[in-house]
Design an enzyme around this catalytic site. Structure first.
Site, PDB file in Angstrom:
ATOM      1  CB  CYS A 177       1.957  59.702  84.012  1.00 29.63           C
ATOM      2  SG  CYS A 177       2.159  58.158  84.924  1.00 29.63           S
ATOM      3  CG  ASP A 204       1.545  39.585  94.906  1.00 34.24           C
ATOM      4  OD1 ASP A 204       0.507  39.927  94.307  1.00 34.24           O
ATOM      5  OD2 ASP A 204       2.523  39.098  94.338  1.00 34.24           O
ATOM      6  CB  CYS A 211       1.984  41.380  80.124  1.00 30.26           C
ATOM      7  SG  CYS A 211       3.208  41.822  81.369  1.00 30.26           S
TER       8      CYS A 211
END
Length: 358
Positions: free
Chosen positions: A193, A139, A219
């Site tokens: 999903c 990350d 967000c």
């Protein structure tokens, strides 16, 4: 040169070693760049949905795929480590006097924990194949961990764009090892999903313009962590008492029912003082107090000013008259964003008080 049989044996041993080190998911993908992933990235950046995260755009040329970064890479080992919470991440919504901190940030900094174990796995792999080369990522580099995880079969990118695992839900810290070893890649994971849109419905700021699309500018995780300066007024009420990140779209995913809590990873267990912190206390943090409280935490990187700014928005949303005093004490704060947030919060608290009197 390693033959196919030896590579298969190494692969089996690699899976066992990764599991021993605490990884809940592991898969292997080809290191070749994928034109579909590249086009999605370019479209997302082209629409400006990365907001002020200039680093996403600055290194887009190497973010396109593993071989764009490192042409010698042959395989990507995608790994996930579970941080499934032992409690309900949404429970604090009913306690506006307390701040909500995203699950991933309530324990020690995951970058350190995951990278330490990735490096251990990398050392093991080099010991098995001394002529191989590799690079380890967690990350902090231009690596598309989520689509690579999907390509490696450890999960799929759900409608909230996060990786979802059938076994671990969406509570996964992701890491990757790029290697020159030519492993046989796993099949990409299928989307599971279905017709579910729970994550889309749960978003307080409508950050999903369509399923599988995220506009970071809306967000709450982006707004409270990455965004500098005042947050636009249209989002402030929707922040509620979220002071660092947001778990709403993750917490409602039905696949989480299969996840095991992360009790086996002591570093990911929540620190007591971060489970349900009182806004009254957080609003009084100076820089030294902030650094002390969040030592070893990913929260530390946003700094005292941005964090207190978030806490002020939460205070303004709380309708708690007892928070007016600590809010008022920040009206002359040297940081313009903190000062602006304090003015907004105090006005909101006064408005709430007047409504209560009517």
């Amino acid at each position: 040169m390693v033959n196919a049989a030896e590579t298969d044996q190494l692969r089996s041993a690699l899976l066992a070693e990764a599991e021993r080190l605490g990884f809940a998911a592991i898969g292997i993908a080809s290191a070749q760049d994928d034109p579909v992933r590249t086009k999605r990235l370019e479209a997302w950046l082209g629409d400006g949905r990365h907001g002020s995260m200039e680093w996403m755009e600055d290194r887009a040329d190497v973010r396109r795929g593993p071989q764009s970064m490192w042409p010698e890479a042959n395989s990507v080992i995608a790994l996930g480590m579970s941080y499934a919470p032992p409690d309900d991440p949404l429970a604090l919504e009913a306690h506006p006097e307390k701040g909500r901190i995203s699950v991933y940030a309530r324990g020690k900094d995951y970058h350190d924990t995951v990278k330490k174990r990735l490096k251990a796995l990398a050392r093991w792999l080099v010991a098995q194949q001394p002529d191989s080369e590799l690079k380890v990522f967690v990350d902090t580099a231009p690596v598309m961990e989520k689509p690579l995880g999907e390509a490696a079969g450890i999960g799929w990118q759900g409608k909230h764009t996060n990786l979802v695992s059938r076994d671990e839900g969406n509570w996964l810290f992701l890491g990757a090892i790029y290697t020159t070893i030519a492993f046989t890649p796993d099949a990409p994971h299928q989307d599971r999903c279905g017709s579910c849109d729970a994550c889309q419905q749960a978003c307080p700021t409508d950050a999903f313009p369509a399923p599988y699309q995220l506009d970071a500018r809306r967000c709450i995780s982006y707004l409270t962590i990455e965004h500098k300066g005042p947050i636009a007024e249209e989002f402030r009420a929707a922040l509620g008492n979220r002071i660092y990140g947001c778990d709403d779209c993750l917490a409602v995913c039905p696949w989480n029912k299969f996840a095991q809590t992360a009790a086996s990873h002591a570093d990911f267990l929540p620190r007591a003082e971060l489970v349900a912190p009182r806004l009254n206390d957080l609003l009084q943090l100076d820089d030294a107090g902030f650094r002390k409280l969040f030592s070893g935490s990913p929260i530390k990187r946003i700094g005292r000013d941005r964090f207190v700014r978030n806490c002020l928005y939460a205070a303004g949303n709380s309708a708690r008259a007892d928070l007016a005093e600590p809010v008022g004490a920040l009206l002359d704060d040297p940081d313009p964003a903190v000062k602006d947030a304090a003015q907004w919060a105090l006005a909101r608290l006064k408005q709430s008080s007047l409504k209560a009197e009517i």
